[in-house]
Scaffold this active site. Structure first.
Site, PDB file in Angstrom:
ATOM      1  N   VAL A  13       0.838  -1.186   0.000  1.00  0.00           N
ATOM      2  CA  VAL A  13       0.000   0.000   0.000  1.00  0.00           C
ATOM      3  C   VAL A  13       0.879   1.245   0.000  1.00  0.00           C
ATOM      4  O   VAL A  13       1.844   1.317   0.760  1.00  0.00           O
ATOM      5  CB  VAL A  13      -0.887   0.029   1.266  1.00  0.00           C
ATOM      6  N   CYS A  14       0.572   2.195  -0.875  1.00  0.00           N
ATOM      7  CA  CYS A  14       1.331   3.452  -0.860  1.00  0.00           C
ATOM      8  C   CYS A  14       0.545   4.498  -0.097  1.00  0.00           C
ATOM      9  O   CYS A  14      -0.379   5.100  -0.621  1.00  0.00           O
ATOM     10  CB  CYS A  14       1.631   3.949  -2.273  1.00  0.00           C
ATOM     11  N   LEU A  15       0.901   4.656   1.164  1.00  0.00           N
ATOM     12  CA  LEU A  15       0.254   5.666   1.990  1.00  0.00           C
ATOM     13  C   LEU A  15       1.373   6.334   2.779  1.00  0.00           C
ATOM     14  O   LEU A  15       2.127   5.663   3.477  1.00  0.00           O
ATOM     15  CB  LEU A  15      -0.770   4.996   2.923  1.00  0.00           C
TER      16      LEU A  15
END
Lengths: 172, 430
Positions: free
Chosen positions: A98-100
């Protein structure tokens, strides 16, 4: 005899700093009706799954599962979060990464599990084409919004997009 | 060299024989008489020397860059009973500064080689090595030492030993307070600090002073790498789990590092990035910081063990990048520190009280003022206000007696939204 008792008392497990912090974070979670936590082993507070069921936006009708894994260095290190399904999302790759920002470069110990949950929820309301992990999905979102929405629908039903088989995630 | 035992080996374990005339002439200068900055309780003379040289037992954690210095200095200043723990083996890149190791030692456990080297070189000193993790040892093990010195390389290990020593303190037993001296270096910068568990600020108190670990946005790593570090992170964060599944990356395994290096290098070529090397790969995944020796920790150790001078109070830092700058200050205790902060609140209740009743009392107590507290012990949850699954699971406990769940004298951890951190409650039954 007294000595043995003392020794026994010493052997007792102590509550670690990470454990205390996780207890504080968990018991103060503000879970909306779109988020649910599940603890496979309720004694183990450091590993749980999170289910997000967006009630608005383009991912409405889906049910998305994440594994949350907290290590003993928490909150110095962020929790590790992975999507456990193959989903069509610009900021989630096919392996579930996840790109957060707050899960990596912008994590600070003052943030808590609530911030992480809110951040994840936000990803489903506002997918971000500027920081893509799934480049094709991001491209589609930028260039052809109609097609992108259509692809989401197809993927959530467990369809195939450009040779990639997605998991069926529709709410039962 | 299979001849009769040498003089050094016979001297081992027999300190008096090894202490020739004036062996410690220079050390004795500070132990034979008090000085202007000595602690009022310091009694100069033979007793303190005997303590230092025969009964003082000291533990060194880490036999790396700092550890080698610390061990040598301790042995040379007269400590005779030294223990050392290290979980690492010797790598060829250690040899430039970890001077207790030679090329033939590469691959052997650091603790064992270091102990042998010191014992061979300094007659009369016993160094007991343990090749393994600090977490393998229990409270009884740590209880046997007078002093503990750390030359560690990770935040995690420091937090562990710090919490362990703070927990070891029993207010009724002064012996249970083990001074901890923590040293750290990073390039030209170094620091040493003294932690008297529960008395001074502890490691956890200063956790907010740490730089956060460098992390790159995962999308940059995946799509737009610009630095060699991006390629290495790509190999370790994304490619390793993809290719190897659940197999854990062991950063101490040269084969694993080799694989990452190969993958990162290929990626770097693809994006025309230069600078991916084997040592950078190892450095990025292990978070290695180039080390330069520091002897500060030992000074503090010697002073504390003998109270021959005011000890370091309590945080010393050295910045050698632009000239030499050093500064010593007192880092203060944090009242809300989860490890050493806040005394446990003693409450005595009836054996018949239910958990519900206890919670009611906590909520009503004027000096705590909490709403919706959640309670647990070190091993189990007593009552959690949220999330729903855990609330449901712990709800039956509300009707149960506290004495069925918590032993007399045990601690309960209380958290609540209105509490800035947490509250420890020690329960006794009347």
């Amino acid at each position: 005899m007294k000595k043995n008792e003392d020794a026994a008392a010493k052997k007792k497990p102590k509550t670690s700093a990470a454990q205390i912090r996780v207890q504080k974070d968990l018991t103060e979670l503000e879970l909306s009706s779109t988020m649910k936590t599940h603890f496979p082993d309720p004694v183990d507070l450091l590993n749980f799954t999170l289910t997000i069921t967006p009630d608005e936006g383009m991912y409405k009708g889906g049910s998305f599962n994440f594994s949350v894994n907290i290590n003993t260095n928490y909150p110095h290190e962020p929790p590790k979060v992975k999507c456990t399904q193959t989903i069509y999302h610009p900021n989630v790759d096919l392996e579930g990464n996840v790109c957060l920002n707050i899960l990596r470069e912008d994590w600070k110990p003052v943030l808590n599990l609530n911030s992480v949950l809110v951040g994840l929820q936000y990803l489903f309301l506002e997918p971000n084409a500027d920081d893509p992990l799934n480049k094709e999905a991001a491209e589609e979102l930028r260039k052809n919004r109609e097609q992108f929405l259509h692809n989401i629908k197809t993927s959530m039903k467990g369809g195939n997009i450009r040779g990639v088989q997605y998991d069926r995630v529709l709410v039962q | 060299m299979a001849t009769a035992p040498t003089s050094t080996t016979t001297a081992n374990g027999n300190p008096s024989a090894a202490d020739w005339q004036d062996r410690y002439h220079h050390v004795d200068q500070v132990l034979d008489r008090p000085g202007p900055r000595t602690d009022p309780s310091f009694l100069a003379g033979d007793e303190v020397k005997a303590f230092l040289r025969t009964s003082c037992k000291i533990l060194v954690i880490g036999a790396g860059g700092l550890g080698c210095e610390i061990l040598a200095n301790l042995a040379l200043s007269g400590f005779k009973d030294i223990h050392v723990i290290d979980m690492d083996t010797i790598d060829i890149s250690n040899l430039n500064r970890q001077f207790l190791f030679r090329q033939k030692d590469v691959g052997k456990p650091k603790a064992i080689v270091a102990a042998e080297f010191i014992m061979n070189r300094v007659p009369g000193v016993t160094v007991t090595p343990y090749y393994g993790k600090i977490q393998d040892k229990d409270d009884d093990y740590y209880m046997q030492f007078n002093l503990i010195i750390c030359g560690l390389d990770s935040v995690e290990a420091r937090r562990w030993i710090n919490a362990t020593l703070v927990n070891l303190v029993d207010p009724e037993n002064p012996e249970s307070l083990k001074p901890l001296i923590d040293g750290g270096t990073e390039g030209f910068k170094g620091q040493a600090r003294v932690i008297l568990p529960t008395v001074t600020s502890c490691y956890e108190c200063s956790l907010d002073m740490l730089n956060k670990p460098t992390a790159f946005p995962i999308c940059t790593i995946a799509n737009t790498p610009r630095l060699p570090e991006h390629c290495i992170e790509w190999a370790s964060v994304l490619e390793w789990p993809r290719v190897h599944g659940d197999k854990r990356l062991d950063t101490d395994d040269p084969e694993h590092i080799g694989w990452l290096y190969k993958i990162a290098l290929a990626r770097a070529k693809e994006f025309k990035i230069e600078g991916v090397t084997w040592s950078l790969t190892q450095g990025v995944v292990k978070n290695i910081i180039p080390a330069i020796a520091s002897t500060n920790a030992i000074i503090a150790a010697f002073k504390i063990a003998t109270s021959s001078a005011a000890y370091l109070n309590n945080y010393f830092m050295l910045i050698g990048t632009d000239g030499v700058y050093s500064y010593t200050f007192e880092h203060e205790k944090r009242d809300d520190c989860p490890v050493c902060g806040g005394q446990a609140l003693d409450i005595s209740i009836s054996k018949e009280w239910t958990v519900d009743r206890l919670i009611e009392m906590l909520v009503e107590k004027q000096d705590i003022q909490i709403k919706k507290p959640s309670l647990s012990t070190a091993t189990k949850q007593i009552y959690f206000q949220a999330p729903p699954q855990l609330e449901e699971l712990t709800r039956p406990n509300l009707e149960r007696k506290v004495s069925d769940l918590v032993e007399n004298g045990d601690h309960i951890t209380v958290t609540a939204a209105s509490l800035p951190f947490n509250l420890m409650v020690r329960v006794t039954y009347v």
